[in-house]
Each structure stands twice: as structure tokens, then as C-alpha cells.
Motif scaffolding. Structure first.
Motif, PDB file in Angstrom:
ATOM      1  N   LEU A 184      11.198   0.081  33.802  1.00 22.29           N
ATOM      2  CA  LEU A 184      12.652   0.254  33.911  1.00 22.29           C
ATOM      3  C   LEU A 184      13.056   1.670  33.513  1.00 22.29           C
ATOM      4  O   LEU A 184      13.883   2.309  34.187  1.00 22.29           O
ATOM      5  N   PHE A 185      12.479   2.181  32.441  1.00 23.12           N
ATOM      6  CA  PHE A 185      12.782   3.537  31.998  1.00 23.12           C
ATOM      7  C   PHE A 185      12.328   4.555  33.040  1.00 23.12           C
ATOM      8  O   PHE A 185      13.009   5.569  33.279  1.00 23.12           O
ATOM      9  N   LEU A 186      11.185   4.298  33.682  1.00 15.52           N
ATOM     10  CA  LEU A 186      10.672   5.195  34.720  1.00 15.52           C
ATOM     11  C   LEU A 186      11.609   5.217  35.927  1.00 15.52           C
ATOM     12  O   LEU A 186      11.851   6.279  36.523  1.00 15.52           O
ATOM     13  N   ILE A 187      12.159   4.060  36.297  1.00 15.33           N
ATOM     14  CA  ILE A 187      13.093   3.993  37.422  1.00 15.33           C
ATOM     15  C   ILE A 187      14.361   4.786  37.113  1.00 15.33           C
ATOM     16  O   ILE A 187      14.884   5.525  37.964  1.00 15.33           O
ATOM     17  N   ILE A 188      14.870   4.632  35.870  1.00 10.90           N
ATOM     18  CA  ILE A 188      16.066   5.384  35.470  1.00 10.90           C
ATOM     19  C   ILE A 188      15.793   6.887  35.518  1.00 10.90           C
ATOM     20  O   ILE A 188      16.616   7.674  36.011  1.00 10.90           O
ATOM     21  N   ALA A 189      14.615   7.300  35.019  1.00 15.73           N
ATOM     22  CA  ALA A 189      14.255   8.720  35.046  1.00 15.73           C
ATOM     23  C   ALA A 189      14.124   9.213  36.490  1.00 15.73           C
ATOM     24  O   ALA A 189      14.490  10.362  36.790  1.00 15.73           O
ATOM     25  N   ILE A 214      15.837   8.107  39.109  1.00 12.90           N
ATOM     26  CA  ILE A 214      17.193   8.260  39.643  1.00 12.90           C
ATOM     27  C   ILE A 214      17.823   9.556  39.127  1.00 12.90           C
ATOM     28  O   ILE A 214      18.485  10.294  39.872  1.00 12.90           O
ATOM     29  N   VAL A 215      17.609   9.843  37.834  1.00 15.52           N
ATOM     30  CA  VAL A 215      18.136  11.085  37.264  1.00 15.52           C
ATOM     31  C   VAL A 215      17.488  12.295  37.946  1.00 15.52           C
ATOM     32  O   VAL A 215      18.156  13.306  38.233  1.00 15.52           O
ATOM     33  N   ALA A 216      16.183  12.203  38.229  1.00 19.06           N
ATOM     34  CA  ALA A 216      15.485  13.303  38.888  1.00 19.06           C
ATOM     35  C   ALA A 216      16.036  13.540  40.294  1.00 19.06           C
ATOM     36  O   ALA A 216      16.111  14.689  40.756  1.00 19.06           O
ATOM     37  N   LEU A 217      16.449  12.475  40.986  1.00 15.99           N
ATOM     38  CA  LEU A 217      17.052  12.644  42.313  1.00 15.99           C
ATOM     39  C   LEU A 217      18.345  13.450  42.234  1.00 15.99           C
ATOM     40  O   LEU A 217      18.649  14.238  43.140  1.00 15.99           O
ATOM     41  N   LEU A 222       8.190  14.720  44.492  1.00 12.61           N
ATOM     42  CA  LEU A 222       8.596  15.641  43.441  1.00 12.61           C
ATOM     43  C   LEU A 222       9.372  14.916  42.340  1.00 12.61           C
ATOM     44  O   LEU A 222       9.109  15.107  41.146  1.00 12.61           O
ATOM     45  N   CYS A 223      10.314  14.069  42.718  1.00 10.03           N
ATOM     46  CA  CYS A 223      11.097  13.335  41.726  1.00 10.03           C
ATOM     47  C   CYS A 223      10.239  12.302  41.001  1.00 10.03           C
ATOM     48  O   CYS A 223      10.467  12.037  39.815  1.00 10.03           O
ATOM     49  N   GLY A 224       9.255  11.732  41.689  1.00  6.00           N
ATOM     50  CA  GLY A 224       8.367  10.778  41.031  1.00  6.00           C
ATOM     51  C   GLY A 224       7.530  11.431  39.948  1.00  6.00           C
ATOM     52  O   GLY A 224       7.387  10.889  38.842  1.00  6.00           O
TER      53      GLY A 224
END
Length: 255
Positions: free
Chosen positions: A19-24, A26-29, A73-75
Motif C-alpha cells: 500500500l505504501f509503495l502504491i502511494i509512493a 502515485i506521488v512519483a507520477l 521511471l516512477c516505479g
């Protein structure tokens, strides 16, 4: 705890990390343009150093290339940015099973390993433009050098990873000394071979072929190895004093 409780705890920690990785991600996008600029800066610096000697351009192939580029890149950025949290989750799952002495040294390792890895990554990022300049500089006169972004991004991540991992090697040497596997005296005896091995490793591991990148990796490794030897000798001296203080009145001293 029972095995089922351990598995439930592991599942909960994995879900929180995901869940934290998904939030990060989205922020990276949201900050994709800034991330792209950060990645392209070494390449643009190399182009500036080359001047008009070599014509080089970066490109993206295929219609799905831009989308895959953004996701990749965002991943990677999300994985790196969220690493303190998911490493903490792994840490929280493992630490309860350690002894008090193992916990103490593991805390020291965790406190030093992160900054050391970041220092290695920053060093690799600093020398990357020079490595790119040398590699692109081999382009024959009259030809244009076209750099596919996917290959360039893989080259960049591999370069930074090599520098980060290489800076961790002396730390593992210290941990081996704390575990009693190697001594400071042994490290001093093989110091010349360790220095030679550092330069050979740097020459093989660095993706670029320029001597500056090799020296930028080998010299800090040698310095860290020397620091590791000093720490190992101090640990051995302290360990020897502790052993002598535990000798009873009726026992034979090691001396």
C-alpha cells in the motif's frame, strides 16, 4: 507465536508495504517531470562537455515507449523512496527472533548501511557524466549517436547500483570481524591484495570504460577498507582485553 501467527504477521506487513509503495508510485507520477529531468541531467551534462564534436540525441522507440518509460521511471522512484518503510517492515519481522547481542550489532549495521549506500549512489551519479562523455566520444566522425532512453535508464540504474553495493563491501568486512570470522591482523596481512582487488573490481564493475569512473569507485573502497581494518583491530584489542579480564586467579593467562 505459532507458525500461522507468523504468517499472518508477514502478510500484514507485506500488505502495508504494498500500500505504501502504491502511494509512493502515485506521488512519483505527480513529480514525473522533475524525475525525468533528474535522470536526464547526467546525459545533458555529457552532451555539454562534448560540445559540437559529437552529435547525439536521446529518443524513445515504439508507440508505447513513452507510457512504459513513465511507468518504469516512477516505479523505480517509488521503490527507492519507499525503501525506508518496507525495510522497516522487514526489520520489524526479523528482529524479535534475534538475541540481544545480535540486535545490538544489527542496529549498528542498519544505521551505517543506509548512509553508506546513499554515499555510493551519489558518487556514481557525480561521475556518470564523465563516463557518458567518454563512451559517446567514441562515435566516429560524421556519424550521429542516438541513445535509446530505455537502454540509457538501465545503464544509469546499473551504474548507481554498482557504486552503492560496492560501498557496502567494507561494512560487511566489519560485520565478519564482529562475528569472529576474520581478524584485523588478517586484514592487515592481505591489505595489498585487498587494494589490488578493489581496483580490479572497479574496472570490471563500472559499466563505463573511463579511468575516472574506475578511480572514483576504487579509491573510496580502499579508504573504507582501511577504516574497516582499523575498526577490526580496535574490536580485536577490546575483545582481547575482555578475555584477559575474565581470567580467574587460579587460571593460566593467555600470555
Amino acid at each position: 507465536m505459532a507458525l500461522s501467527d507468523h504468517l499472518r504477521e508477514l502478510r500484514a506487513r507485506l500488505l502495508r508495504s504494498a500500500l505504501f509503495l502504491i502511494i509512493a508510485f502515485i506521488v512519483a507520477l505527480v513529480f514525473y517531470d522533475q524525475l525525468l529531468s533528474l535522470v536526464m541531467d547526467p546525459y545533458n551534462d555529457a552532451r555539454a562537455m562534448l560540445g559540437d564534436d559529437v552529435q547525439t540525441e536521446a529518443y524513445i522507440k515504439s508507440a508505447t515507449g513513452p507510457l512504459l518509460l513513465q511507468l518504469k521511471l516512477c516505479g523505480v522512484a517509488a521503490l527507492v523512496a519507499s525503501s525506508p518503510y518496507w525495510l522497516y517492515q522487514i526489520w520489524g519481522f526479523i528482529v524479535p527472533g534475534l538475541h540481544d547481542n545480535e540486535k545490538r550489532w544489527s542496529y549498528v549495521f542498519a544505521a551505517v548501511a543506509g548512509p553508506t549506500f546513499i554515499l555510493g549512489v551519489l558518487t556514481g551519479y557525480y561521475v556518470l557524466p564523465t563516463g557518458l562523455e567518454v563512451l559517446i566520444g567514441f562515435t566516429p566522425e560524421g556519424m550521429q549517436n542516438l541513445v535509446e532512453f530505455g537502454e540509457y535508464f538501465s545503464f544509469l540504474t546499473r551504474m548507481l547500483l554498482v557504486f552503492g553495493v560496492a560501498f557496502e563491501i567494507p561494512l560487511f568486512v566489519v560485520m565478519l570481524n564482529l562475528a569472529g570470522v576474520v581478524s584485523g591482523k588478517q586484514l592487515g596481512r592481505y591489505r595489498a591484495w585487498l587494494i589490488l582487488g578493489s581496483f580490479v573490481f572497479a574496472a570490471i564493475a563500472t559499466p563505463s570504460t573511463d579511468p575516472f569512473s574506475m578511480l572514483a569507485l576504487a579509491v573510496p573502497m580502499v579508504v573504507l577498507f582501511i577504516v574497516a581494518e582499523i575498526i577490526a583491530r580496535l574490536v580485536d584489542r577490546r575483545r582481547g582485553r575482555s578475555a584477559m579480564s575474565e581470567v580467574g586467579d587460579d587460571e593460566l593467562s593467555p600470555l
